[in-house]
Design a protein around this motif. Sequence first.
Motif, PDB file in Angstrom:
ATOM      1  N   UNK A 198       3.851  -5.529 135.626  1.00  0.00           N
ATOM      2  CA  UNK A 198       4.509  -4.243 135.882  1.00  0.00           C
ATOM      3  C   UNK A 198       5.695  -4.427 136.808  1.00  0.00           C
ATOM      4  N   UNK A 199       6.799  -3.812 136.453  1.00  0.00           N
ATOM      5  CA  UNK A 199       7.949  -3.739 137.345  1.00  0.00           C
ATOM      6  C   UNK A 199       7.890  -2.404 138.074  1.00  0.00           C
ATOM      7  N   UNK A 200       8.052  -2.445 139.392  1.00  0.00           N
ATOM      8  CA  UNK A 200       8.023  -1.236 140.210  1.00  0.00           C
ATOM      9  C   UNK A 200       9.182  -1.296 141.185  1.00  0.00           C
ATOM     10  N   UNK A 201      10.111  -0.346 141.070  1.00  0.00           N
ATOM     11  CA  UNK A 201      11.294  -0.333 141.948  1.00  0.00           C
ATOM     12  C   UNK A 201      11.431   1.024 142.620  1.00  0.00           C
ATOM     13  N   UNK A 202      11.759   0.975 143.897  1.00  0.00           N
ATOM     14  CA  UNK A 202      12.026   2.167 144.685  1.00  0.00           C
ATOM     15  C   UNK A 202      13.535   2.250 144.915  1.00  0.00           C
TER      16      UNK A 202
ATOM     17  N   UNK B 282      -0.157  -1.295 129.155  1.00  0.00           N
ATOM     18  CA  UNK B 282      -1.281  -1.392 130.093  1.00  0.00           C
ATOM     19  C   UNK B 282      -0.997  -0.743 131.442  1.00  0.00           C
ATOM     20  N   UNK B 283       0.116  -0.063 131.572  1.00  0.00           N
ATOM     21  CA  UNK B 283       0.419   0.686 132.794  1.00  0.00           C
ATOM     22  C   UNK B 283      -0.075   2.117 132.618  1.00  0.00           C
ATOM     23  N   UNK B 284      -0.910   2.551 133.549  1.00  0.00           N
ATOM     24  CA  UNK B 284      -1.525   3.876 133.477  1.00  0.00           C
ATOM     25  C   UNK B 284      -0.952   4.764 134.574  1.00  0.00           C
TER      26      UNK B 284
ATOM     27  N   UNK C 113       1.356  14.700 141.890  1.00  0.00           N
ATOM     28  CA  UNK C 113       1.471  13.318 142.351  1.00  0.00           C
ATOM     29  C   UNK C 113       1.087  12.434 141.164  1.00  0.00           C
ATOM     30  N   UNK C 114       1.525  11.180 141.188  1.00  0.00           N
ATOM     31  CA  UNK C 114       1.253  10.284 140.066  1.00  0.00           C
ATOM     32  C   UNK C 114       0.645   8.982 140.579  1.00  0.00           C
ATOM     33  N   UNK C 115      -0.577   8.718 140.133  1.00  0.00           N
ATOM     34  CA  UNK C 115      -1.302   7.510 140.509  1.00  0.00           C
ATOM     35  C   UNK C 115      -0.993   6.422 139.492  1.00  0.00           C
ATOM     36  N   UNK C 116      -0.434   5.306 139.977  1.00  0.00           N
ATOM     37  CA  UNK C 116       0.011   4.228 139.108  1.00  0.00           C
ATOM     38  C   UNK C 116      -1.004   3.083 139.157  1.00  0.00           C
ATOM     39  N   UNK C 117      -1.614   2.834 138.020  1.00  0.00           N
ATOM     40  CA  UNK C 117      -2.587   1.731 137.896  1.00  0.00           C
ATOM     41  C   UNK C 117      -3.662   1.747 138.981  1.00  0.00           C
ATOM     42  N   UNK C 118      -3.940   2.917 139.508  1.00  0.00           N
ATOM     43  CA  UNK C 118      -5.040   3.076 140.452  1.00  0.00           C
ATOM     44  C   UNK C 118      -4.802   2.544 141.846  1.00  0.00           C
ATOM     45  N   UNK C 119      -3.608   1.943 142.113  1.00  0.00           N
ATOM     46  CA  UNK C 119      -3.436   1.329 143.441  1.00  0.00           C
ATOM     47  C   UNK C 119      -2.220   1.824 144.219  1.00  0.00           C
ATOM     48  N   UNK C 120      -1.410   2.700 143.624  1.00  0.00           N
ATOM     49  CA  UNK C 120      -0.270   3.282 144.358  1.00  0.00           C
ATOM     50  C   UNK C 120      -0.060   4.703 143.881  1.00  0.00           C
TER      51      UNK C 120
ATOM     52  N   UNK D 134      -8.518   4.042 150.907  1.00  0.00           N
ATOM     53  CA  UNK D 134      -7.596   3.884 152.039  1.00  0.00           C
ATOM     54  C   UNK D 134      -6.487   2.877 151.746  1.00  0.00           C
ATOM     55  N   UNK D 135      -6.744   1.912 150.883  1.00  0.00           N
ATOM     56  CA  UNK D 135      -5.756   0.875 150.578  1.00  0.00           C
ATOM     57  C   UNK D 135      -4.681   1.336 149.599  1.00  0.00           C
ATOM     58  N   UNK D 136      -4.822   2.536 149.034  1.00  0.00           N
ATOM     59  CA  UNK D 136      -3.845   3.037 148.069  1.00  0.00           C
ATOM     60  C   UNK D 136      -2.478   3.149 148.729  1.00  0.00           C
TER      61      UNK D 136
END
Length: 231
Positions: free
Chosen positions: A1-5, A102-104, A119-126, A164-166
């Motif tokens: 997955x590519x993730x850019x801010x 495979x990106x949810x 809000x949008x939860x990306x792959x369960x970790x962000x 908490x780790x999200x």
Amino acid sequence: MLFRQLFDSESSTYTYLIANLTLKVAVLVDPVLEQVERDLKLLKELDLSLRYCLETHIHADHITGSGKLRELTGCLSIVPHNAAADCANRHIQDKEILNLGNIVVEAIATPGHTDSHMAYLINGDRILTGDALFIRGCGRTDFQSGDAGTLYDSVTQRLFTLPDSTLVYPAHDYRGHTVSTIGEEKRWNSRFAGRERASFIRLMNNLDLPDPKKMMEAIPANKLCGNVATL
């Protein structure tokens, strides 16, 4: 997955680019009209096809780039359920899933800043928290049918129940922060930490903030997916 801010300095808005590099498809979350050229350039450089423009809410501080990007790329414009934007291709519901291979991307209803907000939860970790939760703060609740009690419930019951780790990625930051975690915000966010619902409501109802500079222009434009030419 590519993730850019990506950042727009005028409105202090974060746009998020999420892409599946195998399928070469992407989604942009909360694009800004003045940054469309930047976003298109990055998509071209990375050889990505834009599938969706996804909004957390109808913004009051900037005009969305979703309409222009749809015109130029053929992507779909998606806004939260009940958002006043009939121009959108689709209104996304709470708990609805968008897939990029495979990106949810899971939508989580978090009203309060406005009456329709996701809000949008990306792959369960962000989690992309929009204006519901900032780093050490939160969005205001004094216009666009905002409600402080509703926001308190959204954050404490829908966001603070995540692990908490999200990782927390907000739609704005005004102090140079880029990312936090749910655990950090539960402990250090002064709007919520140790504060009961009634106290939060009193605090939010007495902020006495000036209106966003672009509010009178941005809200009508964003109800038209950023199409200022028809105003």
